[in-house]
Write a protein that holds these residues in place. Structure first.
Motif, PDB file in Angstrom:
ATOM      1  N   TYR A 149       0.833  -1.205   0.000  1.00  0.00           N
ATOM      2  CA  TYR A 149       0.000   0.000   0.000  1.00  0.00           C
ATOM      3  C   TYR A 149       0.867   1.255   0.000  1.00  0.00           C
ATOM      4  N   LEU A 155      -3.606   6.093   4.384  1.00  0.00           N
ATOM      5  CA  LEU A 155      -4.594   5.016   4.327  1.00  0.00           C
ATOM      6  C   LEU A 155      -5.310   4.901   5.672  1.00  0.00           C
ATOM      7  N   THR A 158      -7.611   7.899   6.312  1.00  0.00           N
ATOM      8  CA  THR A 158      -8.835   7.860   5.508  1.00  0.00           C
ATOM      9  C   THR A 158      -9.856   6.900   6.103  1.00  0.00           C
ATOM     10  N   ILE A 159      -9.389   5.726   6.537  1.00  0.00           N
ATOM     11  CA  ILE A 159     -10.305   4.744   7.133  1.00  0.00           C
ATOM     12  C   ILE A 159     -10.879   5.264   8.444  1.00  0.00           C
ATOM     13  N   LEU A 162     -13.433   8.022   7.866  1.00  0.00           N
ATOM     14  CA  LEU A 162     -14.676   7.458   7.347  1.00  0.00           C
ATOM     15  C   LEU A 162     -15.475   6.805   8.477  1.00  0.00           C
ATOM     16  N   SER A 189     -17.014   0.042   1.645  1.00  0.00           N
ATOM     17  CA  SER A 189     -16.283   1.291   1.390  1.00  0.00           C
ATOM     18  C   SER A 189     -14.826   1.165   1.825  1.00  0.00           C
ATOM     19  N   ILE A 190     -14.594   0.515   2.961  1.00  0.00           N
ATOM     20  CA  ILE A 190     -13.220   0.309   3.443  1.00  0.00           C
ATOM     21  C   ILE A 190     -12.431  -0.543   2.449  1.00  0.00           C
ATOM     22  N   ILE A 193     -11.516   1.636  -0.432  1.00  0.00           N
ATOM     23  CA  ILE A 193     -10.435   2.560  -0.061  1.00  0.00           C
ATOM     24  C   ILE A 193      -9.090   1.834  -0.094  1.00  0.00           C
ATOM     25  N   THR A 196      -7.880   1.347  -3.526  1.00  0.00           N
ATOM     26  CA  THR A 196      -7.364   2.596  -4.095  1.00  0.00           C
ATOM     27  C   THR A 196      -5.918   2.855  -3.686  1.00  0.00           C
ATOM     28  N   PHE A 197      -5.566   2.457  -2.448  1.00  0.00           N
ATOM     29  CA  PHE A 197      -4.227   2.721  -1.926  1.00  0.00           C
ATOM     30  C   PHE A 197      -3.219   1.637  -2.303  1.00  0.00           C
TER      31      PHE A 197
END
Length: 202
Positions: A149, A155, A158-159, A162, A189-190, A193, A196-197
């Motif tokens: 990652y 990361l 962001t988690i 959220l 969603s997690i 995410i 994405t990372f």
């Protein structure tokens, strides 16, 4: 830990416990340092050994309480056979949500006062075994991941943002839906995410 260190820890714990009780019942504005030390049964000078003022104790208390949450989640994770990093993240999130759903006072206190700067203090907060550090534990789990990652701190940020922002209303007000209904969407969603990372293979 020697007798002197144990005595210091006992006094600091008493100050933390008392401050949390007063901040969550009377409120920060109406709580004085005298209130804290009188109820904790320690001298005012002892307070200043650990804290600059009541705002400092509040910030350190948030780090301490947050660190405790992650420490207990890590302990629970260690009792499982979950080895996959993504699954470990989902387990920790679920554990913390369950604890906050059980303890609304703690949720309110953390949510009202937590900022990323304060939360980073929890990264280095020593937990009960004096060896556990949440951020290092997170990096250790990450190092064993099959995926790589980019920017692990971002990361994590962001988690946490959220989870913290979206679950507050679900837990306290059942809005827009109760937490039990929201959990599957949160976990999806997690997962997105984390995807994405993921670093692109060279």
């Amino acid at each position: 830990m020697g007798k002197l260190e144990l005595n210091k820890k006992k006094k600091k714990d008493a100050l933390f416990t008392t401050a949390f009780e007063l901040f969550t019942t009377k409120g920060l504005a109406k709580t004085t340092i005298s209130d804290i030390v009188d109820q904790a049964g320690v001298a005012k000078g002892t307070f200043y050994l650990y804290f600059k003022d009541k705002y400092d104790v509040r910030n350190k208390l948030i780090s301490h309480k947050t660190g405790e949450l992650f420490y207990h989640a890590h302990e629970a994770l260690a009792r499982t056979d979950i080895c996959d990093f993504e699954e470990q993240v989902h387990f920790i999130v679920d554990y913390i949500l369950t604890e906050l759903d059980r303890d609304h006072t703690l949720l309110l206190f953390i949510s009202k006062n937590l900022s990323w700067g304060i939360f980073k203090g929890a990264f280095e907060e020593k937990m009960p075994d004096e060896d556990y550090h949440f951020y290092q534990s997170y990096l250790d789990m990450l190092s064993k991941s099959r995926a790589t990652y980019e920017n692990p701190e971002l990361l994590l940020f962001t988690i946490i943002e959220l989870v913290g922002s979206s679950c507050y209303s679900c837990i306290l007000y059942q809005q827009p839906v109760p937490l039990v209904q929201y959990r599957p969407y949160l976990h999806a969603s997690i997962t997105a995410i984390m995807k994405t990372f993921e670093a692109t293979p060279a």
